[in-house]
Enzyme design. Structure first.
Site, PDB file in Angstrom:
ATOM      1  CB  CYS A  20      -0.935   0.001   1.204  1.00  0.00           C
ATOM      2  SG  CYS A  20      -1.992   1.470   1.261  1.00  0.00           S
ATOM      3  CB  CYS A  37      -3.166   2.489  -1.529  1.00  0.00           C
ATOM      4  SG  CYS A  37      -3.420   0.781  -1.069  1.00  0.00           S
ATOM      5  CE  LYS A  68      -4.660   3.169  -6.325  1.00  0.00           C
ATOM      6  NZ  LYS A  68      -5.552   2.071  -5.880  1.00  0.00           N
ATOM      7  N   GLY A  94      -5.289  -6.402 -19.067  1.00  0.00           N
ATOM      8  CA  GLY A  94      -6.063  -6.681 -17.865  1.00  0.00           C
ATOM      9  C   GLY A  94      -7.290  -5.810 -17.795  1.00  0.00           C
ATOM     10  CE1 TYR A 102      -6.877  -2.356  -6.872  1.00  0.00           C
ATOM     11  CE2 TYR A 102      -8.007  -4.464  -7.026  1.00  0.00           C
ATOM     12  CZ  TYR A 102      -7.024  -3.677  -6.464  1.00  0.00           C
ATOM     13  OH  TYR A 102      -6.190  -4.182  -5.498  1.00  0.00           O
ATOM     14  CB  CYS A 157      -9.678   0.096 -14.905  1.00  0.00           C
ATOM     15  SG  CYS A 157     -10.382  -1.289 -15.843  1.00  0.00           S
ATOM     16  CD  GLU A 158      -7.274   1.818  -8.970  1.00  0.00           C
ATOM     17  OE1 GLU A 158      -8.112   1.976  -8.068  1.00  0.00           O
ATOM     18  OE2 GLU A 158      -6.152   1.283  -8.761  1.00  0.00           O
ATOM     19  N   GLY A 185      -3.214  -9.845 -12.468  1.00  0.00           N
ATOM     20  CA  GLY A 185      -3.444 -10.569 -11.224  1.00  0.00           C
ATOM     21  C   GLY A 185      -2.257 -10.521 -10.295  1.00  0.00           C
ATOM     22  CG  HIS A 200     -29.492  21.976  -4.012  1.00  0.00           C
ATOM     23  ND1 HIS A 200     -29.533  21.167  -5.124  1.00  0.00           N
ATOM     24  CD2 HIS A 200     -29.703  23.249  -4.447  1.00  0.00           C
ATOM     25  CE1 HIS A 200     -29.782  21.907  -6.189  1.00  0.00           C
ATOM     26  NE2 HIS A 200     -29.888  23.180  -5.799  1.00  0.00           N
ATOM     27  CD  GLU A 238     -28.895  17.920  -4.720  1.00  0.00           C
ATOM     28  OE1 GLU A 238     -30.038  18.218  -4.318  1.00  0.00           O
ATOM     29  OE2 GLU A 238     -28.099  18.747  -5.201  1.00  0.00           O
TER      30      GLU A 238
END
Length: 451
Positions: A42, A47, A50, A174, A177, A180-181, A261, A434, A439
């Site tokens: 991480c 994380c 990234k 791949g 996530y 795609c990230e 993976g 709002h 909302e």
């Protein structure tokens, strides 16, 4: 029998460090061994770097928006070396924080690889050996490449933070996530991105409608996303690699990036030799208390291949300490975990997808998709989505799915309500804030379909 330590932790990632710290604070004598950098996936190669790259990649779009809002600004080229230098300085700072946490709580740290010698002993690569009443394995996982011609030339997610320069073009293999990230990140930083995924849609396992919108928005941003397509071969050529796909197409790209993976870090640790059972993927098998088949040995985090998320590993570490050192048997709760995927746009999700919920019971689906105010004013066609899955019988919100900028921040708060068992009527009774995107979560009055 007298042991050198009450607890010996193998692995200095978020889960291992948390367990070591909390056990030591409770009076246990604790040691921890880490063969690489403290902070684990991480902090060092996941994380944190990234997310900083996500921030960096979004500024190109923000500069365009700024002009629409009246600012006289022009974006120059992205300075990757400057960003990379500051990025690694931040990672160094965070690693020092992790080391300090252990030191300040009296945990003995060893910069070494540890192997199990028996149920109560570890042998370090330094030649030292220690005994412990309890051993906790928290060694995480690593990215893997497929077995195909030329794959040795490709990079994986661990490598992306160490590139000397950004490539002009990249092929990402791949559809999860991570793939795609990084497609969004590199696209935002000016890299020409092609993405192959062998399945019919990216982000398998997530809500179909939500992942469909993410895919559409990725394509609209300029990512060449090709579904039902895989790589069959890659060959070095001048300027990069010639890649052949399973559909017969051929592309030349500067870099190939596999995000296909991850596998548990359980090899060559002596686990099976001392009787610790492993699964087919090399994951350490554990019970609901994170105990392995050897009573004195426990395992948490990605090496168990349960839910590969940093906050989950930390929770597992806390539950381990409660169970073993505080006399309070605490099973790990893996139900209703909020999750954010830092694609562009982000996706936030908690609970069941529409597809999974419909298999369990009759449901109502509340959903809306619209152009958010900020991007609409700037002349962009971006769309966001809010979606609730509701039980017809109990009226409980079984799932909440958000595709929007800041979806990760929104889903954290929505996750509290879903975890508490809030009903659709509880959402309806909540006054809207709002004008905000979120909302819509409390203003959807009519279901769009029943299943």
């Amino acid at each position: 029998m007298a042991f050198d330590y009450d607890l010996f932790v193998i692995g200095g990632g978020s889960g291992g460090v948390r367990a070591a710290r909390v056990a030591a604070q409770g009076g246990a004598k604790v040691a921890l061994a880490e063969e690489d950098r403290y902070g684990g996936t991480c902090v060092i190669r996941g994380c944190v770097p990234k997310k900083l790259m996500v921030f960096a990649s979004e500024y190109s779009g923000l500069m365009q928006d700024a002009r629409a809002y009246g600012w006289d600004v022009t974006a120059g080229a992205h300075d990757w070396p400057a960003f990379k230098t500051k990025l690694h300085a931040e990672l160094d700072r965070l690693e020092s924080v992790y080391r300090s946490i252990l030191k300040n709580n009296g945990v003995d740290s060893f910069d070494a690889r540890a192997r199990l010698a028996d149920a109560h002993s570890v042998a370090l690569s330094t030649g030292e050996s220690f005994t412990a009443k309890h051993i906790l394995v928290a060694t995480g996982g690593h990215p893997v490449k497929p077995d195909l011609p030329g794959a040795e030339h490709a990079i994986v997610s661990d490598d992306i933070f160490h590139l000397d320069k950004l490539p002009k073009s990249v092929l990402i293999i791949g559809g999860g996530y991570i793939a795609c990230e990084f497609a969004g990140i590199l696209n935002g930083l000016g890299v020409a991105v092609t993405q192959f995924y062998r399945g019919p849609q990216i982000l398998r396992g997530f809500d179909d409608e939500a992942r469909g919108l993410v895919a559409d928005e990725m394509k609209a941003s300029g990512i060449d996303l090709r579904l039902d397509t895989n790589i069959s071969e890659m060959t070095p050529v001048e300027g990069g690699y010639r890649v052949t796909s399973t559909t017969g197409s051929t592309d030349v790209v500067e870099t190939v990036f596999f995000a296909t993976g991850r596998a548990p870090n359980s090899g060559d640790m002596g686990l099976e030799e001392v009787g610790v059972a492993l699964g087919k993927a090399g994951e350490i098998k554990v019970d609901k208390y994170s105990q392995t088949s050897v009573p004195s040995i426990y395992a948490i985090g990605d090496v168990t291949n349960r839910v590969a998320l940093t906050p989950v590993a930390i929770r597992e570490g806390m539950a381990f300490v409660e169970t073993v050192f505080n006399g309070n048997p605490t099973p790990v709760d893996h139900d209703l975990i909020p999750t954010a995927i830092f694609t562009q746009p982000e996706m936030g999700t908690v609970g069941l997808s529409e597809e999974d919920a419909a298999k369990q019971e009759p449901i109502e689906v509340y959903a809306t998709s619209f152009k958010p105010m900020q991007s609409s004013f700037a002349g962009r066609d971006d769309k966001v989505m809010m979606k609730l899955i509701v039980s017809q019988k109990t009226r409980k919100v079984l799932g909440c799915h958000i595709v929007a900028p800041g979806a990760g921040e929104m889903i954290q708060l929505a996750g509290v309500a879903v975890k508490m068992g809030a009903t659709k009527e509880d959402f309806d009774r909540t006054v809207a804030v709002h004008p905000t995107m979120s909302e819509e979560i409390v203003t959807m009055r009519d279901f769009v379909r029943r299943t």
